[in-house]
Write an enzyme that holds these catalytic residues in place. Sequence first.
Site, short mmCIF file in Angstrom:
data_model
loop_
_atom_site.label_atom_id
_atom_site.label_comp_id
_atom_site.label_asym_id
_atom_site.label_seq_id
_atom_site.Cartn_x
_atom_site.Cartn_y
_atom_site.Cartn_z
N LYS A 47 -6.45 12.05 10.56
CA LYS A 47 -6.12 11.16 9.45
C LYS A 47 -7.03 11.34 8.24
CE LYS A 47 -5.60 6.34 8.07
NZ LYS A 47 -5.59 4.91 8.49
N ASP B 261 0.83 -1.21 0.00
CA ASP B 261 0.00 0.00 0.00
C ASP B 261 0.86 1.25 0.00
OD1 ASP B 261 -2.09 -1.75 0.16
OD2 ASP B 261 -2.41 -1.47 2.31
N ASP C 159 -4.46 2.43 -5.01
CA ASP C 159 -3.07 2.58 -4.59
C ASP C 159 -2.62 1.43 -3.70
OD1 ASP C 159 -4.61 3.21 -2.44
OD2 ASP C 159 -3.54 5.02 -1.87
#
Length: 1439
Positions: free
Chosen positions: A991, A922, A1191
Site C-alpha cells: 500500500k 476521500d 484529497d
Amino acid sequence: MLVRSGAARLLASGPRTLSPSTRSLVSPAAVAARRITTTVADARTAQKRKSFRALAGFERSLATAVDNVRPGDDMPFDGLPIELAPQNQLADADSLPLYKLRPFNVSQPLIPIQNPSSKFVSGKIRMNNAGIPGDVEEMLSVFEACLHVGRLERAALVLERFHRQRRLDDDRLIMLHDRYLRARVAKLQAEPDLAEAEAIHKWFELLIYDAGLPFTPTTIACMLKTSLLTSAGPVLEQRLNRYMGMMPHLDDAEAFDMGDVLTDEDLTTIAEMCPAYYLSEAPALPEDAEPAAEELPADVAEEQELAKLLTVTPEVLSTPQKGLGLKSLKQTLSLFSGLPGGLDISTLPYSQRVEVQAKLERDSVDAAISRWRDENENLSRMGLNSQLSTPTLSSKLHDWHKALESKLVEEQKKVEKAIAAPKKSSEDLDRCLWGIHLLQSPPHRLAAVTILSAMSNLGMHGADKGVPVSHMVNSIAKIAEEDIRAQELAKSLPKSKKARKQHSPRQLLRYRGLAQKAPEGGEQGQAEGAAATATDAGAADAAVATTANAPSTVTIDPEAKLGPLEARWPMSIRAKLGATLLAALMETAKIVVERVNQETGEKLKQVQPAFMHTMVYKRGKKLGAVVPNRALLDLMKREPRGETLARHLPMVSEPRPWSKFDKGGFLVTSTQLIRLKNNEKDQRLYAEAAIERGDMEQMMRALDVLGKTAWRINRPVFDVMLEAWNTGEEFANLPALNPDLPLPPEPDSTDDPMQKRLWLQAVRAVENEKSGMHSVRCFMNFQLEIARAFRDQTFYFPHNVDFRGRAYPMPTYLNHMGADHVRGLLTFAKGRPLGERGLMWLKVHLANVYGFDKASLEERAKFAEDNVDNIFDSADKPLEGRRWWLQAEDPWQCLATCFELKAALSHPNPTEFVSHLPVHQDGTCNGLQHYAALGGDMWGAQQVNLLPGERPADVYSAVAELVKESVAKDAEEGHEFARVLLDKISRKVVKQTVMTNVYGVTFAGAKKQVLKQLDALYPELGPETGLPPAILASYIATKIFNALSSMFEGAHDIQNWLGEIGGRVCRAMTPEQIERLAAETAAEADDGTGKKKKKTLDKDEMATYYRSTLVWTTPLRMPVVQPYRKSSTKLIATCLQELVLTIADRDDPVNRRKQLQAFPPNFIHSLDASHMMLSALECDAIGLTFAAVHDSFWTHAADVDAMNRVLRDAFIRIHQEDVIGRLKSEFEARYRGALYRAKVHSNSAIGIQIIQLRKSRHMSALEELLEEHKRQQLLHSGDPDKIEQGKKMITPASIFESFGSPDIRVVKPEDLMPTDEDADGDADMAAGAADASSELAEAAHEQAEDEHVIMDLDKMVKPMSRKVQADKESESYNNAIQELRGANFFAMQLNKSERIMKRQTARGTRGEIELWLPLTFPAIPKKGEFDVRMLKESQYFFS
C-alpha cells in the site's frame, strides 16, 4: 489638483519627470537593475479595477477610458492547436463564475528576463571608514534601520555612498530619498529649526535636482511642507510657486497624489499663494462604515459586563514540571478565562472581535515575560532564592531575562560608541554593520525573543544532541527580525476610528489649466469611492485606467521592495546579530547544578553556564553546536518546549482576505501567501507578477473560502478526552503519563561483547521510545489547552499554500489536518438539517472512520444500522461501557460520529436533526486518479474509481494481486525469493509504495517502505529463511513497480515524458543567458593589452550555467517554480565562530537530479491542488460549508451528494482540457530560443560526422554554443539573406538535423534513481544484518544500472515495449542480487567509495558525445481510451 491622500499608496503611479517642452509626464530611461516580467494581455475582458484613489478625489477624464477592450484580440497565435488558442473568443472570462477555469494564453507566459540596460553593478565593495557597508543589500538594510531608530545622519551617509557608487537606478534612488525626506520633515515638524530646514533645501538642490533624479509628488510635498514650516511672506510664496512648478501635471481633472505629507491647512495656504490651483471637496467616508478587514481598531468602543463562569470545566492534567511553554500558553489564552460559559466571541460587535484577535496575535512575548516575572516573585514571597532553588525551569527564566537585558543594554551602548567614534577600529566597523539593527528593539523584548527562540530550537531539534550554531544563530535572528517588523506594524496602525478618518482628505487642490473647468466625476466618482471602501488599499498600486494602447508588461523587481515591512536582513547581518544575541545568552544564562561528594555524601550546589559552545562531528564534518547543560537537559525533558504563539492559535474573527503576497490571513502577524522555505526569490517574483496581473484571483479567493469556514470544539468528545487524559493512562492514541517500558536485563560481563552492544542498543531504543511518547504527550498537552480555551468559541483557520498550490492551515497546534484526536474534537460552527440522504451519509461516515470503508455504500450504511446498540452504548457510556468505539481505525472520530448518530436517532424526526459533524469524502489514491486521467488508462481508471462500478475498487489490492501472480510465476520457475514470499504478499505490504509511487518515491524509498512492513508483519522472516529481509524487500519493490507500469501504462508514459522534458530544460541555456555568457566571455578575453585570450569551459564549469529551473502554470493560473538549486555558501565571521551559510540566489545553477525527481510528483500535486481549490469555490458559490485536507473533502452530511457532484465536475473540467498539451505549449513558449546539451552515441552515423567536424575546427563547447546561437538567430531573423546564411552554417546541430532529427532521450533511468551520494539515510536503516542486506540490495541495484546499454541512435526511433523493458530490468536486477548473495558486507563497506568512482567513470565512458541542440520537446505519448466524462456516473470517485 493637489491631494493629501492617505488611502492611496505612495508613488502609486511610479516616479515621473517633467518634460520642459510639453510640461507633460515622461517615464525616465529604463536603467534599473531589475527583472522585467513580460506578460501578454490575457484573454479576460479588461476593466477598471477598484481603487482607493476615488476616496482621495483621484479622477481621470472619462474620455480617455476605453471599456471592454480585449488586448489579446490582435495577438498572433500561429501554430497553436484550437484548444490552446486564446479563448477570449470562446468565453467572456469576466462573466464566468469563480469556480470555472479561466482561459489563459500559454503562448506568452510570465518570463523574467534581465534588463539589458541595467546599470546595477554586482560584486562586493568594502566598508568605508565611516562604517557604511558596500554591499547593496547591506546598505539598504542599514538605511531602513537608521530611519527606524532616527539615525538620519547615518541614513544620509548611506544615500551619499549610493550616489557615489551609482549602483542603483534613478527610480529606486528617488524612492530612498523620499523616505529620507519624509523622516527629516517629520523631525522638523516636531522640532522646527531654520538651520535644519535650510539643510533640507540644500539636500534637495544638490542630491536630487542637480543630480537629475526624477522627483515624485512625494518629493515635492516634502519640500512644500519644509517651506510651510519655516518660511513666511515673499520667501514662502516664492518657494511654493517654484516647487509647485516642478509638480508633474496630469490632465485638468486629475488630482495630485501627495501622500499624507500635507494637511488640509497646508493645501489651503498653497491654493491662496499659487493662483493656478483651486480647492474642491472630496467625497467623505460614511460615518457608520464598518472598517475593512485590515483596519484594526486599537481599543473597544465599550466594555462588556461579563458574568462569572456558571459551569466550570476541569483543568487539563499537566505533565509534571512543564511550566515552560504551557503556562505561557495559558497566559496568552487568559483573555478567555473571564468569559461566561457559552459566550461566543463571534456574537460580539465587529470591532470587539477584531480587537480580541489582535490581542491574541500580539501578546505572546509579553505573556512570557509576565509569567517569568510572576513565578520569580512567587519564589521570593516563599523566601526562596531563584538562583539556588530550581523547582521549575520557568523560575529561572526571569533571572536569565534580567541578566540578558542588562547585557544587551551594555551592547547597545557599545554600538552607540562605535557609531560615534571618529576613528573606528575593526571591531567598531563590524558593530556599525549589524549594531544599528540591535537598536531597533527594546532590550527587554529582544532578550525575551532570544530566550524563547533558543529554548524552542533546543526542544524541536533534540536537546540531547545539541543544535548546530548556524541553525540557532539564523533562527534567533529571524524571529528577532519578525518581532521588530510586528512592532513596526503595530506602531503604524491607526489608534482609533477618529485617527482613521483623518486619513481621508476633505479638501483637494486642483490645477485650473487654461480652461479653468470644473472637475468631472460627480456622483459616479463618489459611488466608486464608496464601493472602494471594502477594497484593499494596496490595489491602488496597480489601479490605472485601461486605454487602447495599454502596455502588456508587468515590471517586477524583488529587490525594490523598500518598505519597512519588506526589506529583509541580509545573511551577513542576520548571522552577526544572531551570533551576538546567542553569545550574550550563553554568557548570562546560568543554572544550579547539584552534585554529591562521594567521600562525605554532602550535597554541593554550583552555578554553571546553562549553554555550552562545543564542536561535534556530523557525517565526518566538524561543526559548532550549542549544547545545554546536563541539569538544564534534565529539566527540559520534563517540560514541553516554550514557543512564541503569535501565529500558532486559531482566529476568533474571520481571517483577512488575501490581496497581496504578504497581506492576508492573520490581522496583525505578517504572513506570506506562499510558504517559502529559504525565502526563494523566484517563486515570490512569479507570484507577485501573477497577483499584479490578476492570475492569482481564484487561488486567493479559494483560500478565503477555506479560511472563513467556522469551527467549534465538540464538547462531548472533549469532555471524554479530558477525563481520559487526566487519568494519566494510555488511552486510544493518548500516550501514558508514565509509560511502563521495562529495560532489558543486562548480560553478564563474561558474555560475548556483541551481546553487551546489543543490550546497549535495546536500552537506547527503550529510552528513545519513552522520550518520544513524552514529546507526543507534551504536544497533545498544548492541543488540549487550546481546545479548552476555545471550547465555547467559534474560530477559524487562515490558510496559505506551498509552492505547488496545496493549501495548509497556518495555526500550528489545533487544526483539522491534525491526528485522529484533533479531528474528533472539531465540528462545524454552522449546522444543517440531515434530511434522508444526510442520515444515510452519517451512517456511511461511521463505517468509514471505523475502518469498514471497502464495502458498498449500502453495506456501509447497514454496518451502522447493525451496530446501533454499540453506537448508543459508546455515546452514553464512552468510558464505562463496552468501549466499542476504541476498536475503530480512527477511534476519536468514531466517538464523535456515535454522539452525532445517537442524537439524530433520538430525535423525534431524525431527518430534521441539525448536524454539525463534518463528513469526509476521500479520494482513491488521488495522484493515480490524475495520472489515469492524463494517460487515458482504462484499466487504471477502473482501479481508482474513475469508472462507475457496483462496489468501490481498491487499487492497493489490485496491485497486490498482480505482485502475487508475478511471485507465483517466479516460484514455479524455482526462484528462491519467490518461494519464501509466496504467501506473504498482502495489501498492507504494497500500500505505502503504491500510494507514494505517484509522488516520486525512489527505489531506495520503496525498498525501505516494504522492509518496514515485512519487519512488522513477519519479524522472524530473516532467521527463518536465512535471507536478508532488505534483499527480499528489494525484490518485492521491483515487482510493485512492474505491476504499476502495466496497470497504468499511459500514466507511466506521461511520467517518463515529464521527466524527459524536465531533463532537457535543466540542461538548457536561454537566449538571455547565452547573451550574458557571450558578454562575459568578450570582457574576459580582452585583457587590456590588445591580446585576445581564448576562454574555454570544461564540463563542470558548463554545468554552473544551467540555471533554468522548471516553471509551469496550474489550471488556476498559479505559477509554480521548483526551488531546487545548488546554492553557494559564504563564510561569515561572528563573535562565536566562523559560519558557513548557504546563500540562495536566482542565478545559482539548478540541481538537475532533484529537479527531475521532483517534477512529475510536483506537477501532479499542482493538479490535485487546483482540483481542491475549484471545488472549494463552487461549494462556496452554492452555499456549502467546505473544508479539505488535500484529497479529503469535508462538508455537512446533508450536502455530501451536492459536494460529490462538485468534485466530479471540477475534476472533469480540469481534465477535459488538454493539460499535457498546454504544458508542452507553455514550455515551448517559456523556453523559446533556448539551446540544450544533448548526447548521442559516438559510434552512430551522426556521432561519427560530428567527431570529424570537431577534428577539423578544434572549437570548444563554449564556442560551439555561441556559434549555434548565432545560427538560430539567423534562421529565425525573417530576413531571406540571413536565413540563407544560417542554412549554410555547419554545426553539430545542423548535422543532427540532416538525419531527420530522431528523438533523443536525455533522461536515463539512473537519472531518476538515487545514488549512493543521495541515499544518506540508507546506513541508518537498521543494525547488523539489516545494514548488510541493505548494502547488498543497493549494490545489486547499482550493478543492474551499470548493465544498462545506451541504444544506438538509429534504434531510438523504435523503443522497446514497456513490458519487455520492465522484464529485462527485473531480470538484470534479480541476477545482480543472486551474484551478490555471498558478498562480504565489511569488504563492500571498505570499497564503497571505489565502487562509486567506478560507477561514475563508467557513466562517462559509454561512448557518448555532447552537442548543443535547439530546445524542443518530444511528442506527447498517445492517450488511452478512457474519457474523463465517464466519471460523472462514478459514485465511488470520492467516498
